[in-house]
Design an enzyme around this catalytic site. Structure first.
Site, PDB file in Angstrom:
ATOM      1  CG  HIS A  65      -1.711   1.356   1.347  1.00 22.98           C
ATOM      2  ND1 HIS A  65      -2.965   1.468   1.031  1.00 22.98           N
ATOM      3  CD2 HIS A  65      -1.399   2.454   2.008  1.00 22.98           C
ATOM      4  CE1 HIS A  65      -3.428   2.529   1.502  1.00 22.98           C
ATOM      5  NE2 HIS A  65      -2.492   3.196   2.202  1.00 22.98           N
ATOM      6  CD  GLU A  66       1.991   3.595   3.691  1.00 21.80           C
ATOM      7  OE1 GLU A  66       2.266   4.638   3.365  1.00 21.80           O
ATOM      8  OE2 GLU A  66       0.829   3.494   4.701  1.00 21.80           O
ATOM      9  CG  HIS A  93       0.399   6.469  -0.850  1.00 18.97           C
ATOM     10  ND1 HIS A  93      -0.633   6.779  -1.147  1.00 18.97           N
ATOM     11  CD2 HIS A  93       0.076   5.514   0.228  1.00 18.97           C
ATOM     12  CE1 HIS A  93      -1.753   6.724  -0.319  1.00 18.97           C
ATOM     13  NE2 HIS A  93      -1.151   5.898   0.450  1.00 18.97           N
ATOM     14  CD  GLU A 105      -4.388   6.569   2.266  1.00 14.22           C
ATOM     15  OE1 GLU A 105      -4.021   5.363   2.607  1.00 14.22           O
ATOM     16  OE2 GLU A 105      -3.580   7.441   2.199  1.00 14.22           O
TER      17      GLU A 105
END
Length: 202
Positions: A111-112, A115, A166
């Protein structure tokens, strides 16, 4: 306006990737200064765990342009991880027990990393310029516009933008665009994650 690679979401971007990289360097230096005495040594088992997961994720993650650096911050009360532009990855030790194993940590890091892959920091750095334009238009067309301006910025830009990023990171990090990396876990005896390759972002 441009479309986000891989998802096709429209967004406003007016700063360069070079500007984003400069912000990343400044942020990285600040984080290292703030936590210099709490960054775990490379021989710490928690640091090794993060490295082990990244070895499987990074080849298929889409991160480009800079060498990847990662650090684990010794803070058991902070349940978080983040990636700074320039591929600098930080993981707080508190989130590692929550992850339980490599697969759980891979979900967080995927997920990170997402970004950074689609340059959300570049998008966020552009937002103040768009806000300035909107404030100017609202002020020009409406009297007593302070409250209206705050409402427009909050509901039209800031909240949706945060939610969209997100959701986008979730979509890209689990496991659609990272499925090859997750497959490496399957090859070593981990359960195969369920995927829906026909799913579209919007």
């Amino acid at each position: 306006m441009e479309r986000v690679p891989l998802t096709g979401r429209w967004r406003f971007v007016c700063v360069s990737e070079e500007y984003e990289a400069d912000l990343g360097r400044t942020s990285y230096e600040q984080v290292v200064r703030d936590y210099h005495d709490r960054i775990l040594r490379p021989d710490d088992p928690r640091h090794k765990m993060v490295g082990r997961v990244l070895e499987r994720l990074l080849p298929n993650s889409g991160l480009t342009g800079f060498a990847v650096e990662y650090h684990v911050i010794d803070d058991d009360d902070e349940l978080n991880a983040f990636v700074i532009p320039g591929n600098k990855i930080f993981v707080y030790s508190g989130i590692i027990p929550i992850c339980k194993n490599d697969d759980g940590l891979a979900a967080i890091l995927g997920h990170e990393i997402a970004h950074n892959v689609v340059h959300h920091a570049q998008e966020n750095a552009s937002l103040p310029y768009l806000m300035t334009l909107i404030i100017g238009l609202v002020t020009f067309f409406f009297e007593n516009s302070d409250q209206l301006t705050r409402m427009v910025l909050n509901y039209a830009l800031e909240l949706p933008n945060s939610r969209a990023q997100e959701t986008e990171a979730d979509y890209l990090g689990l496991p659609n665009e990272f499925q090859e990396a997750f497959a490496s876990y399957t090859n070593e005896g981990h359960p195969e994650p369920k995927t829906d390759n026909d799913n579209e972002f919007w």
